[in-house]
Design an enzyme around this catalytic site. Structure first.
Site, PDB file in Angstrom:
ATOM      1  N   GLN A  17      15.543   7.811 168.139  1.00  0.00           N
ATOM      2  CA  GLN A  17      15.705   7.352 166.767  1.00  0.00           C
ATOM      3  C   GLN A  17      17.163   7.058 166.503  1.00  0.00           C
ATOM      4  O   GLN A  17      18.049   7.819 166.913  1.00  0.00           O
ATOM      5  CB  GLN A  17      15.188   8.421 165.788  1.00  0.00           C
ATOM      6  CG  GLN A  17      15.076   7.939 164.350  1.00  0.00           C
ATOM      7  CD  GLN A  17      14.311   8.933 163.492  1.00  0.00           C
ATOM      8  OE1 GLN A  17      14.073  10.066 163.919  1.00  0.00           O
ATOM      9  NE2 GLN A  17      13.917   8.529 162.301  1.00  0.00           N
ATOM     10  N   ALA A  21      16.501   1.843 163.657  1.00  0.00           N
ATOM     11  CA  ALA A  21      15.182   1.705 164.286  1.00  0.00           C
ATOM     12  C   ALA A  21      14.780   2.994 164.990  1.00  0.00           C
ATOM     13  O   ALA A  21      15.605   3.875 165.248  1.00  0.00           O
ATOM     14  CB  ALA A  21      15.201   0.548 165.285  1.00  0.00           C
ATOM     15  N   VAL A  23      12.137   4.332 168.347  1.00  0.00           N
ATOM     16  CA  VAL A  23      11.455   3.862 169.550  1.00  0.00           C
ATOM     17  C   VAL A  23      10.310   4.825 169.860  1.00  0.00           C
ATOM     18  O   VAL A  23      10.502   6.044 169.865  1.00  0.00           O
ATOM     19  CB  VAL A  23      12.423   3.777 170.745  1.00  0.00           C
ATOM     20  CG1 VAL A  23      11.695   3.256 171.986  1.00  0.00           C
ATOM     21  CG2 VAL A  23      13.602   2.867 170.414  1.00  0.00           C
ATOM     22  N   ASP A 135      27.966  -0.539 172.284  1.00  0.00           N
ATOM     23  CA  ASP A 135      27.429   0.799 172.020  1.00  0.00           C
ATOM     24  C   ASP A 135      26.976   1.456 173.321  1.00  0.00           C
ATOM     25  O   ASP A 135      25.864   1.986 173.427  1.00  0.00           O
ATOM     26  CB  ASP A 135      26.265   0.731 171.032  1.00  0.00           C
ATOM     27  CG  ASP A 135      25.918   2.102 170.452  1.00  0.00           C
ATOM     28  OD1 ASP A 135      26.753   3.022 170.602  1.00  0.00           O
ATOM     29  OD2 ASP A 135      24.823   2.255 169.876  1.00  0.00           O
TER      30      ASP A 135
END
Length: 602
Positions: A17, A21, A23, A135
């Site tokens: 998380q 979003a 997953v 990222d």
């Protein structure tokens, strides 16, 4: 339960998380195959539309083994939210691996090299498409197990990614603060206004922190209280870091920062790999974007490490293993040196044959020149020539001993080949691993039984039998190691010592051969000069006798045809001797190379 036209998932089956979003693990409705679905929340839709679409577009054009694949983009049935259907990595992320107890001090060397290889390959694909990730962290590097049992790591989460060439800059802020470049950290975390722009090297900083974390099991920059609780000091550590430092730790509140220039002793990497990594990390953990390596140099240096082969060295007295990282061309140089010994041996024999032929010609020439009654001066020259001829002959006989070394080199080669065959046929390691696996299974049963308050009779009997079996397997491991592994190691060590002594003897002999051949060339040149003088004087006499008739002697005193033929043959021999000398001089490179083979690297 949520679904799209082709996939469904449960809300409690969450894989990860983030801010925009979540997953989930999902299944294909028709095949039952497992996939990962990325479902965006309401915060994500507050972003500009082009930013929302950026991740879709990025994943559509990226296709690489080390990047999580995008299978489809679908919408949920009720809310019509777009979801990404992606490749499911069943073994979690690199962060999951680092959180396992056995990796508290970093990954094993083999696993770390896989991480480096996968991240470098994935980043190389991104840079080919001009993409900056922004990222990179262990949580965004997914893991799955390949058919060969080896890990495969894949870059994921391209929500912050964008296209950016090497010379372009950006001003938007993305990333996770522990892995964030100091310039971006100052603005995103400390909320300080600044006018700085950022380039693609911000990814290199994140990779450097990730590599350090994977190698050591901890972050490189740790202020007192932790990075999230002491943000000002965290920024100070990263910005004030000396160039060659790879980590900084503050051990007490408001205390000094301890700069670290080497990987810690608790690191599980070998010294051979540590040295390589310690030369890379300072150049990508560089706060000054102008001083930081570019991706081109980063790829070159990391591939330089990954392409090296590992030579394993085991020290029996210290019971420790060492890994030495060398390039294949280093071993090729060693092989070339060995081949050069054989080539030099052939060259020695060739020169030996040539000099022996020359010896016969010189002897014939000397006999022809001094067959009569030479003058006093010529007698002295004859003695000098013969002394030089004897010196050449002695050196030739010394050179002839080079052929004795041929069998030694051949036997060494056969011995090494035989040892390699024996090593491949040995199963000691596999049998020890089998025993250890049995012991691990018994240990796991012990751990389960320890959690039970009391064992029933049957379980207690099984527990006693397992204790006996554990001791049996342990004794078998020790027996294999002591009776087979140690003995074979000692035999191989003794054989290696013998081969090294023989190699040293061959090298010393080649040095002597080099000196003998050099002396042959010098003596032959001097001998040629003396012989030439004698031949020239005799030729002048013959010419005078053949052209100037004597008034006191009858016509029969003229030089007869036999003497003329003798003079011509002597001149021909002199020319042949000059040709041989030229051939020897052309072989000077071979002689000089013989001296090179004395280096200990052979």
């Amino acid at each position: 339960m949520q679904s799209t036209p082709n996939y469904l998932w449960q809300m409690d089956d969450i894989l990860g998380q983030g801010a925009t979003a979540s997953v989930y693990k999902a299944r294909n409705k028709k095949s039952g195959g497992e996939v990962a679905v990325k479902v965006f929340n309401n915060v994500s839709y507050l972003r500009p539309y082009e930013v929302q679409m950026r991740e879709f577009e990025m994943l559509r054009k990226l296709n690489h083994r080390n990047i999580v694949k995008l299978f489809a983009v679908e919408e949920t049935g009720s809310s019509k939210q777009k979801v990404l259907i992606m490749e499911y990595c069943s073994s979690g992320s690199l962060l999951t691996v680092l959180e396992e107890p056995e990796n508290a001090f970093g990954l094993s060397e083999s696993e770390f090299l896989i991480v480096v290889q996968c991240v470098v390959a994935g980043m190389n694909h991104l840079r080919q498409y001009g993409v900056v990730h922004r990222d990179i962290k262990p949580g965004n590097i997914m893991r799955l197990i390949g058919e060969d049992g080896r890990s495969i790591y894949k870059l994921t989460d391209f929500g912050a990614a964008r296209e950016l060439e090497d010379d372009e800059k950006f001003i938007s802020i993305y990333g996770t603060e522990e892995y964030l470049h100091p310039d971006m950290y100052e603005r995103a975390v400390l909320r300080k206004p600044q006018q700085k722009v950022y380039g693609v090297t911000v990814d290199l900083w994140s990779i450097g922190v990730t590599f350090y974390h994977a190698a050591c099991g901890s972050l490189p920059f740790i202020p007192y209280g932790g990075p999230r609780r002491n943000k000002e000091t965290m920024h100070k550590i990263t910005t004030e870091k000396p160039h060659r430092a790879i980590a900084g730790v503050q051990k007490r509140e408001d205390g000094p920062i301890e700069w670290i220039y080497e990987l810690p002793v608790t690191c599980r990497l070998s010294m051979g790999l540590r040295v390589q990594l310690e030369s890379i990390l300072p150049n990508i953990l560089e706060a000054d974007q102008e001083k930081c390596w570019g991706f081109e140099q980063f790829f070159a240096e990391t591939n330089n490490v990954l392409q090296r082969m590992v030579i394993h060295v085991f020290s029996l007295p210290q019971a420790s293993t060492h890994r030495i990282y060398v390039h294949t061309y280093n071993t090729e140089n060693m092989n070339a040196e060995c081949r050069r010994i054989f080539e030099n041996k052939s060259s020695v024999l060739s020169i030996l044959t040539c000099l022996k032929n020359t010896e016969g010609r010189i002897t014939q020439l000397c006999s022809s020149v001094y067959g009569g009654s030479p003058e006093v001066g010529e007698l002295q020259e004859q003695g000098e020539c013969r002394r030089k001829l004897q010196s050449i002959t002695n050196n030739l006989s010394s050179c002839s001993r080079a052929s004795e070394k041929e069998s030694i080199l051949g036997l060494m080669h056969l011995e090494v080949t035989k040892f390699q065959d024996q090593l491949q046929a040995d199963t000691s390691i596999q049998r020890m691993e089998h025993c250890l696996q049995k012991m691990q299974l018994i240990y796991k049963q012990f751990k389960k039984r320890r959690l039970q308050p009391r064992l029933v009779y049957n379980e207690e009997q099984i527990h006693k039998l397992d204790k006996i079996n554990l001791g049996t397997w342990a004794k078998k491991v020790r027996s294999i190691f002591q009776d087979e592994v140690v003995q074979k190691y000692q035999e191989s060590l003794a054989g290696h010592s013998n081969r090294m002594r023989l190699a040293s003897d061959v090298q010393k002999h080649l040095i002597l051969v080099s000196g003998y051949l050099g002396a042959c060339v010098r003596d032959l040149g001097s001998y040629e000069e003396s012989a030439n003088c004698a031949v020239d004087r005799l030729a002048q006499k013959i010419q005078q006798m053949s052209l100037v008739p004597s008034t006191k002697s009858p016509p029969t005193s003229y030089l007869n045809q036999t003497q003329v033929d003798l003079a011509l043959r002597m001149l021909q021999l002199r020319d042949q001797m000059k040709t041989v000398t030229c051939e020897l001089e052309q072989n000077n490179s071979v002689i000089e190379r013989l001296g090179v083979t004395s280096s200990p690297g052979v």
